[in-house]
Write a protein that holds these residues in place. Structure first.
Motif, PDB file in Angstrom:
ATOM      1  N   LEU A 202       0.850  -1.183   0.000  1.00  0.00           N
ATOM      2  CA  LEU A 202       0.000   0.000   0.000  1.00  0.00           C
ATOM      3  C   LEU A 202       0.890   1.238   0.000  1.00  0.00           C
ATOM      4  O   LEU A 202       1.699   1.433   0.909  1.00  0.00           O
ATOM      5  N   ASP A 203       0.763   2.042  -1.031  1.00  0.00           N
ATOM      6  CA  ASP A 203       1.626   3.209  -1.177  1.00  0.00           C
ATOM      7  C   ASP A 203       1.490   4.136   0.032  1.00  0.00           C
ATOM      8  O   ASP A 203       0.411   4.273   0.616  1.00  0.00           O
ATOM      9  N   GLU A 204       2.621   4.753   0.400  1.00  0.00           N
ATOM     10  CA  GLU A 204       2.607   5.632   1.569  1.00  0.00           C
ATOM     11  C   GLU A 204       1.742   6.867   1.338  1.00  0.00           C
ATOM     12  O   GLU A 204       1.254   7.469   2.296  1.00  0.00           O
ATOM     13  N   ASN A 205       1.524   7.241   0.088  1.00  0.00           N
ATOM     14  CA  ASN A 205       0.683   8.398  -0.239  1.00  0.00           C
ATOM     15  C   ASN A 205      -0.576   7.960  -0.989  1.00  0.00           C
ATOM     16  O   ASN A 205      -1.005   8.616  -1.939  1.00  0.00           O
ATOM     17  N   TRP A 206      -1.172   6.863  -0.559  1.00  0.00           N
ATOM     18  CA  TRP A 206      -2.323   6.339  -1.292  1.00  0.00           C
ATOM     19  C   TRP A 206      -3.533   7.266  -1.187  1.00  0.00           C
ATOM     20  O   TRP A 206      -4.406   7.241  -2.063  1.00  0.00           O
ATOM     21  N   ARG A 207      -3.602   8.081  -0.179  1.00  0.00           N
ATOM     22  CA  ARG A 207      -4.697   9.043  -0.082  1.00  0.00           C
ATOM     23  C   ARG A 207      -4.648  10.057  -1.224  1.00  0.00           C
ATOM     24  O   ARG A 207      -5.687  10.537  -1.683  1.00  0.00           O
ATOM     25  N   ASP A 208      -3.434  10.374  -1.676  1.00  0.00           N
ATOM     26  CA  ASP A 208      -3.281  11.371  -2.734  1.00  0.00           C
ATOM     27  C   ASP A 208      -3.239  10.771  -4.126  1.00  0.00           C
ATOM     28  O   ASP A 208      -3.641  11.422  -5.095  1.00  0.00           O
TER      29      ASP A 208
END
Length: 467
Positions: free
Chosen positions: A254-260
Motif C-alpha cells: 500500500l503506497d505511503e501516499n495512497w490518499r493522494d
C-alpha cells in the motif's frame, strides 16, 4: 517501543537467522523441501496408492497352464456349515412371536388391532418452570460489578486466517571475505545470473494482502475487496469496490501516499479467481500478474474523501483505485545488474493516474449547470504520481510462493536500517534523523557486483557461436 518496532519492521526474526548456518545453505534446504512437498502433493492427487495392489488376474496362458497341471477346473469341496453363523437366532419356546408372519383374513383385517399395553402412552406431567417467580432483590453494586466483569472478560484472541500469509524476504547477507579454501564468499548467490528474478524498484509503503470475495452486484460498485495487514491479518480499511475478480488474493504494498494517488502496488499473486497460483514458479506468477491486471477495466474515481473545507482545491481517494504491478526482470546477469537494475532501483518512478478536476464554485458552477438543472459530468485529468523507491527484491526462479519469512526471497534495501545503539545516540544528541550512518546495502551490493565483474566471476554458460 513503537519507534523500535518501526525501525526494525523489515529485519527477519532471530529464529530464522542461525549464525552457524549460512543463508545459502538454508536457501538450498528450503528449495529442496518445496520440491519434496510438491512431489508429494502431485502423488496424492494422482491417488497412486489406490492402484498399488491392483491386478488384472492371471493371463489366459497362465490359466491354461494351471488347468493342465490340475487336470481340469477347481472343485469346491467346502460344505455349507460355514454359513450357519449367518442365520438368525431361533426364538425361544413359549413366545408368541412367529418367524413367518401369517397373512390375515378379511374378517381380521376389518377389525382394529388391539394396541399393546406396553405401547400405550402415559400421561405427561407438567414440569415446573423454574425461575418464573419473582426474582430476589440484588445488590446494585454487585450487579454493576458483574456487568463490568462480563464486559472486561477475556477477549477473543483467535488469530486471523490471513495472519502472516505473505512471503516475506530475508535481508541478503553480504560480506567481504574468502573462505578457508580461498574461494570468494560475498553472500551473493552463485547462480544469481541464471536462477533468480529481480523485482525493482520496490516502492515505499506498507506490506499487505488484497482479498476479494463473492458479492451479488455490479463489479466496481459493490464493496468486494479488503486490505489486510501482513502480520496480524486485520483489515486496514473498510471493504471497498474494485474491478478485481472474486476469490482473488494478491500480495501488495500500500503506497505511503495512497490518499493522494490511490495506488496499490501489486507484488505477487497468490490466487486469481479461485485458481491457486502459489504452487507455480516465480516467472510464471509475475507474468500472470501483469497479464491479468492489464485486462481489468477502468472506472472513474470515487467521490472526494477530503475534508469539506478542502474539497474545492484538494482531492483525496477514499480507497485504492489503481492497481500497479511492480516491474520484474528475468535478466539478472552481472552487467545488466550493474548498468540497469541497480540505477533503476535508485530512481523515482512516475505513474499516471486519473483524478477529477476540482468543481467550480459560485457563479462558475451556475454557468456550467445545464438548462435542466442537472450538474455536469465529472471531468478527469491525468497527473503523474511520483513513487519513492525502497530497494530491490530477489526471488529464486524455481521457488513457489510460501507464507512466512523465507530465504528463497532476498531483500536489498536502498537505505541502511538504524540500529538501536544509533537511535539512542541520536536521541542523546538531539539529532533525530532516522537514518543509519552505515553503508547502504544497495551500495554494498553494487560494490560486490563490480568486484565479481572485475575478477571475471560469472556463471553464465559461454556459447561458441562458431560451432
Amino acid at each position: 517501543m513503537f519507534q523500535e518496532r518501526k525501525a526494525a519492521f523489515k529485519t527477519p526474526p532471530s529464529n530464522v537467522r542461525d549464525p552457524a548456518v549460512s543463508q545459502d545453505v538454508r536457501r538450498t534446504r528450503a528449495l529442496e523441501e518445496q520440491k519434496r512437498r510438491r512431489a508429494e502433493r502431485i502423488d496424492s492427487t494422482r491417488q497412486l496408492d489406490f492402484f498399488a495392489d491392483l491386478t488384472l488376474g492371471p493371463s489366459d496362458d497362465e490359466a491354461d497352464d494351471a488347468d493342465d497341471v490340475e487336470g481340469g477346473r477347481d472343485i469346491v469341496r467346502e460344505g455349507i456349515s460355514q454359513f450357519a453363523s449367518m442365520l438368525p437366532t431361533a426364538a425361544p419356546a413359549g413366545t408368541l412371536t412367529s418367524a413367518v408372519p401369517t397373512p390375515a383374513g378379511p374378517s381380521e383385517s376389518a377389525q382394529p388391532a388391539t394396541p399393546d399395553v406396553s405401547m400405550q402412552t402415559q400421561p405427561t406431567r407438567k414440569k415446573k418452570r423454574k425461575g418464573k417467580g419473582r426474582a430476589a432483590p440484588q445488590d446494585p453494586g454487585r450487579a454493576s460489578n458483574q456487568a463490568s466483569s462480563s464486559r472486561g472478560g477475556k477477549k477473543n484472541t483467535k488469530p486471523s486466517k490471513w495472519a502472516d500469509k505473505c512471503m516475506y524476504a530475508e535481508l541478503l547477507e553480504m560480506k567481504d571475505g574468502f573462505d578457508a579454501s580461498g574461494a570468494l564468499r560475498d553472500g551473493i548467490p552463485d547462480d544469481i545470473e541464471t536462477g533468480w528474478v529481480a523485482v525493482t524498484p520496490v516502492p515505499v509503503g506498507k506490506r499487505c494482502l488484497a482479498v476479494t470475495h463473492q458479492t451479488s452486484g455490479i463489479a466496481g460498485v459493490v464493496p468486494n475487496t479488503t486490505i489486510r495487514s501482513r502480520v496480524l491479518g486485520k483489515p486496514l480499511m473498510k471493504p471497498f469496490p474494485s474491478t478485481l475478480p472474486p476469490q482473488t488474493v494478491l500480495d501488495c504494498i500500500l503506497d505511503e501516499n495512497w490518499r493522494d494517488n490511490g495506488i496499490l502496488h501489486i507484488l505477487d499473486v497468490v490466487s486469481w479467481k479461485g485458481q491457486d497460483l502459489a504452487d507455480c514458479e516465480t516467472p510464471f506468477r509475475f507474468w500472470w500478474r501483469d497479464t491479468r491486471l492489464s485486462e481489468l477495466p477502468s472506472f472513474p474515481p470515487p467521490p472526494n474523501a477530503a475534508p469539506p473545507e478542502k474539497q474545492a482545491t484538494t482531492y483525496q481517494f477514499p480507497h485504492p483505485t489503481t492497481f500497479v504491478p511492480i516491474p520484474y526482470h528475468t535478466d539478472t546477469t552481472l552487467p545488466h545488474l550493474l548498468s540497469t537494475l541497480i540505477p533503476f532501483t535508485r530512481t523515482t518512478r512516475t505513474i499516471p493516474i486519473s483524478v477529477p478536476v476540482p468543481a467550480p464554485q459560485g457563479a462558475e458552477a451556475e454557468a456550467t449547470m445545464d438548462l435542466d438543472g442537472a450538474m455536469p459530468l465529472v471531468q478527469l485529468q491525468t497527473v503523474q504520481a511520483e513513487v519513492q523507491s525502497d530497494g530491490m527484491l530477489l526471488y529464486v526462479s524455481q521457488a513457489t510462493y510460501e507464507p512466512g519469512t523465507s530465504p528463497l526471497s532476498s531483500w536489498v534495501p536502498l537505505r541502511a536500517y538504524q540500529t538501536h545503539e544509533e537511535r539512542l545516540q541520536q536521541e542523546a544528541t538531539g539529532a533525530h534523523r532516522g537514518v543509519s550512518a552505515a553503508e547502504s546495502p544497495l551500495d554494498v551490493f553494487e560494490r560486490l557486483i563490480r568486484r565479481r565483474i572485475a575478477g571475471g566471476i560469472s556463471n553464465v554458460p559461454e556459447v561458441d557461436m562458431a560451432a
